[in-house]
Design a protein around this motif. Structure first.
Motif, PDB file in Angstrom:
ATOM      1  N   ASN A   1      -9.453 -17.269 -17.136  1.00 28.38           N
ATOM      2  CA  ASN A   1      -9.873 -16.449 -15.991  1.00 28.38           C
ATOM      3  C   ASN A   1      -9.594 -17.120 -14.653  1.00 28.38           C
ATOM      4  N   THR A   2      -8.422 -17.705 -14.532  1.00 27.75           N
ATOM      5  CA  THR A   2      -8.034 -18.383 -13.300  1.00 27.75           C
ATOM      6  C   THR A   2      -6.896 -17.624 -12.630  1.00 27.75           C
ATOM      7  N   TYR A   3      -7.006 -17.471 -11.332  1.00 26.07           N
ATOM      8  CA  TYR A   3      -5.921 -16.881 -10.547  1.00 26.07           C
ATOM      9  C   TYR A   3      -5.190 -18.007  -9.836  1.00 26.07           C
ATOM     10  N   ILE A   4      -3.885 -17.987  -9.913  1.00 25.84           N
ATOM     11  CA  ILE A   4      -3.062 -18.983  -9.242  1.00 25.84           C
ATOM     12  C   ILE A   4      -2.201 -18.232  -8.231  1.00 25.84           C
ATOM     13  N   ALA A   5      -2.501 -18.422  -6.974  1.00 24.49           N
ATOM     14  CA  ALA A   5      -1.780 -17.707  -5.914  1.00 24.49           C
ATOM     15  C   ALA A   5      -0.317 -18.104  -5.895  1.00 24.49           C
ATOM     16  N   PRO A   6       0.555 -17.133  -5.612  1.00 22.27           N
ATOM     17  CA  PRO A   6       1.992 -17.458  -5.553  1.00 22.27           C
ATOM     18  C   PRO A   6       2.293 -18.435  -4.414  1.00 22.27           C
ATOM     19  N   ARG A   7       3.212 -19.322  -4.704  1.00 18.88           N
ATOM     20  CA  ARG A   7       3.700 -20.274  -3.708  1.00 18.88           C
ATOM     21  C   ARG A   7       5.206 -20.095  -3.610  1.00 18.88           C
ATOM     22  N   PRO A   8       5.810 -20.696  -2.599  1.00 19.66           N
ATOM     23  CA  PRO A   8       7.274 -20.623  -2.531  1.00 19.66           C
ATOM     24  C   PRO A   8       7.874 -21.144  -3.832  1.00 19.66           C
ATOM     25  N   PRO A   9       8.906 -20.571  -4.314  1.00 19.12           N
ATOM     26  CA  PRO A   9       9.767 -19.552  -3.736  1.00 19.12           C
ATOM     27  C   PRO A   9       9.348 -18.114  -4.047  1.00 19.12           C
ATOM     28  N   TYR A  10       8.203 -17.917  -4.722  1.00 19.10           N
ATOM     29  CA  TYR A  10       7.793 -16.567  -5.134  1.00 19.10           C
ATOM     30  C   TYR A  10       6.985 -15.844  -4.078  1.00 19.10           C
ATOM     31  N   LEU A  11       6.393 -16.575  -3.157  1.00 11.50           N
ATOM     32  CA  LEU A  11       5.535 -15.961  -2.149  1.00 11.50           C
ATOM     33  C   LEU A  11       6.305 -15.026  -1.220  1.00 11.50           C
ATOM     34  N   ARG A  12       7.442 -15.463  -0.719  1.00  9.30           N
ATOM     35  CA  ARG A  12       8.207 -14.655   0.237  1.00  9.30           C
ATOM     36  C   ARG A  12       8.623 -13.293  -0.336  1.00  9.30           C
ATOM     37  N   PRO A  13       9.236 -13.214  -1.533  1.00  2.77           N
ATOM     38  CA  PRO A  13       9.620 -11.895  -2.042  1.00  2.77           C
ATOM     39  C   PRO A  13       8.423 -10.993  -2.317  1.00  2.77           C
ATOM     40  N   ILE A  14       7.292 -11.561  -2.698  1.00  2.00           N
ATOM     41  CA  ILE A  14       6.097 -10.744  -2.930  1.00  2.00           C
ATOM     42  C   ILE A  14       5.614 -10.151  -1.609  1.00  2.00           C
ATOM     43  N   ILE A  15       5.629 -10.943  -0.552  1.00  2.00           N
ATOM     44  CA  ILE A  15       5.225 -10.441   0.767  1.00  2.00           C
ATOM     45  C   ILE A  15       6.205  -9.383   1.254  1.00  2.00           C
ATOM     46  N   ILE A  16       7.495  -9.596   1.049  1.00  2.00           N
ATOM     47  CA  ILE A  16       8.496  -8.610   1.465  1.00  2.00           C
ATOM     48  C   ILE A  16       8.308  -7.296   0.705  1.00  2.00           C
ATOM     49  N   CYS A  17       8.078  -7.379  -0.591  1.00  2.00           N
ATOM     50  CA  CYS A  17       7.815  -6.158  -1.383  1.00  2.00           C
ATOM     51  C   CYS A  17       6.605  -5.414  -0.832  1.00  2.00           C
ATOM     52  N   GLY A  18       5.542  -6.139  -0.540  1.00  2.00           N
ATOM     53  CA  GLY A  18       4.337  -5.509   0.005  1.00  2.00           C
ATOM     54  C   GLY A  18       4.593  -4.843   1.347  1.00  2.00           C
ATOM     55  N   ALA A  19       5.380  -5.504   2.196  1.00  2.00           N
ATOM     56  CA  ALA A  19       5.696  -4.928   3.507  1.00  2.00           C
ATOM     57  C   ALA A  19       6.530  -3.655   3.359  1.00  2.00           C
ATOM     58  N   ILE A  20       7.519  -3.676   2.471  1.00  2.00           N
ATOM     59  CA  ILE A  20       8.339  -2.484   2.258  1.00  2.00           C
ATOM     60  C   ILE A  20       7.502  -1.350   1.682  1.00  2.00           C
ATOM     61  N   MET A  21       6.600  -1.680   0.766  1.00  2.00           N
ATOM     62  CA  MET A  21       5.719  -0.646   0.209  1.00  2.00           C
ATOM     63  C   MET A  21       4.845  -0.045   1.303  1.00  2.00           C
ATOM     64  N   ALA A  22       4.293  -0.899   2.156  1.00  2.00           N
ATOM     65  CA  ALA A  22       3.435  -0.399   3.237  1.00  2.00           C
ATOM     66  C   ALA A  22       4.231   0.466   4.211  1.00  2.00           C
ATOM     67  N   LEU A  23       5.425   0.037   4.560  1.00  2.00           N
ATOM     68  CA  LEU A  23       6.246   0.809   5.497  1.00  2.00           C
ATOM     69  C   LEU A  23       6.717   2.128   4.891  1.00  2.00           C
ATOM     70  N   SER A  24       6.984   2.138   3.596  1.00  2.00           N
ATOM     71  CA  SER A  24       7.440   3.376   2.971  1.00  2.00           C
ATOM     72  C   SER A  24       6.318   4.404   2.848  1.00  2.00           C
ATOM     73  N   SER A  25       5.088   3.953   2.962  1.00  2.00           N
ATOM     74  CA  SER A  25       3.964   4.884   2.820  1.00  2.00           C
ATOM     75  C   SER A  25       3.532   5.521   4.141  1.00  2.00           C
ATOM     76  N   ARG A  26       4.113   5.088   5.240  1.00  2.28           N
ATOM     77  CA  ARG A  26       3.713   5.590   6.555  1.00  2.28           C
ATOM     78  C   ARG A  26       4.838   6.372   7.208  1.00  2.28           C
ATOM     79  N   ARG A  27       4.665   7.665   7.365  1.00  2.32           N
ATOM     80  CA  ARG A  27       5.681   8.517   7.979  1.00  2.32           C
ATOM     81  C   ARG A  27       5.896   8.136   9.451  1.00  2.32           C
ATOM     82  N   GLU A  28       4.908   7.507  10.060  1.00  2.00           N
ATOM     83  CA  GLU A  28       5.016   7.111  11.465  1.00  2.00           C
ATOM     84  C   GLU A  28       6.136   6.101  11.702  1.00  2.00           C
ATOM     85  N   VAL A  29       6.575   5.429  10.657  1.00  2.00           N
ATOM     86  CA  VAL A  29       7.616   4.416  10.784  1.00  2.00           C
ATOM     87  C   VAL A  29       8.935   5.032  11.251  1.00  2.00           C
ATOM     88  N   ILE A  30       9.190   6.292  10.864  1.00  2.00           N
ATOM     89  CA  ILE A  30      10.443   6.939  11.261  1.00  2.00           C
ATOM     90  C   ILE A  30      10.204   8.095  12.225  1.00  2.00           C
TER      91      ILE A  30
END
Length: 129
Positions: free
Chosen positions: A14-43
């Motif tokens: 039952n331990t969570y191990i937070a992502p570190r580089p080199p995995y942290l950056r792509p996870i953050i980018i995926c999250g940002a793209i998901m957030a931007l794709s969900s907001r019509r205000e972006v376009i």
């Protein structure tokens, strides 16, 4: 040559191990793209993307931009939902129980990061294939 002896699954207990580089950056980018794709205000008019790029498109071009955004939204959220469901089996196999806080943390990381969370998790439990 002998075959390598399979190792028992590593128990995360039952331990969570937070992502570190080199995995942290792509996870953050995926999250940002998901957030931007969900907001019509972006376009929409007034947004930086619209003002600098989309304002030069025709009405048909704007319609396609809207379809692309919707397609990204449904693809990313759908694919990540499926990946998260599949990921539950990995968590159970490695000692992370559904009732734990770490299970929810892993689930959130997987939903946002998708494939990159799988790679991070495999490295943490000692599976390098």
């Amino acid at each position: 040559m002998s075959k390598p002896v399979p190792q028992p699954p590593k128990n995360l207990r039952n331990t969570y191990i937070a992502p570190r580089p080199p995995y942290l950056r792509p996870i953050i980018i995926c999250g940002a793209i998901m957030a931007l794709s969900s907001r019509r205000e972006v376009i929409s008019p007034g947004s930086p993307l619209y003002d600098y790029a989309l304002s030069h498109l025709s009405a048909t071009g704007l319609k396609y931009a809207s379809w692309v955004q919707s397609g990204l939204f449904y693809f990313l959220f759908g694919a990540h939902a499926i990946e998260t469901a599949v990921f539950t089996k990995r968590l159970a196999k490695h000692g992370v129980q559904v009732s734990s806080l770490s299970w929810w943390q892993w689930m959130a990381t997987c939903f946002v990061g998708g494939k990159y969370c799988f790679v991070h998790f495999d490295r943490e439990v000692g599976k390098f294939d």
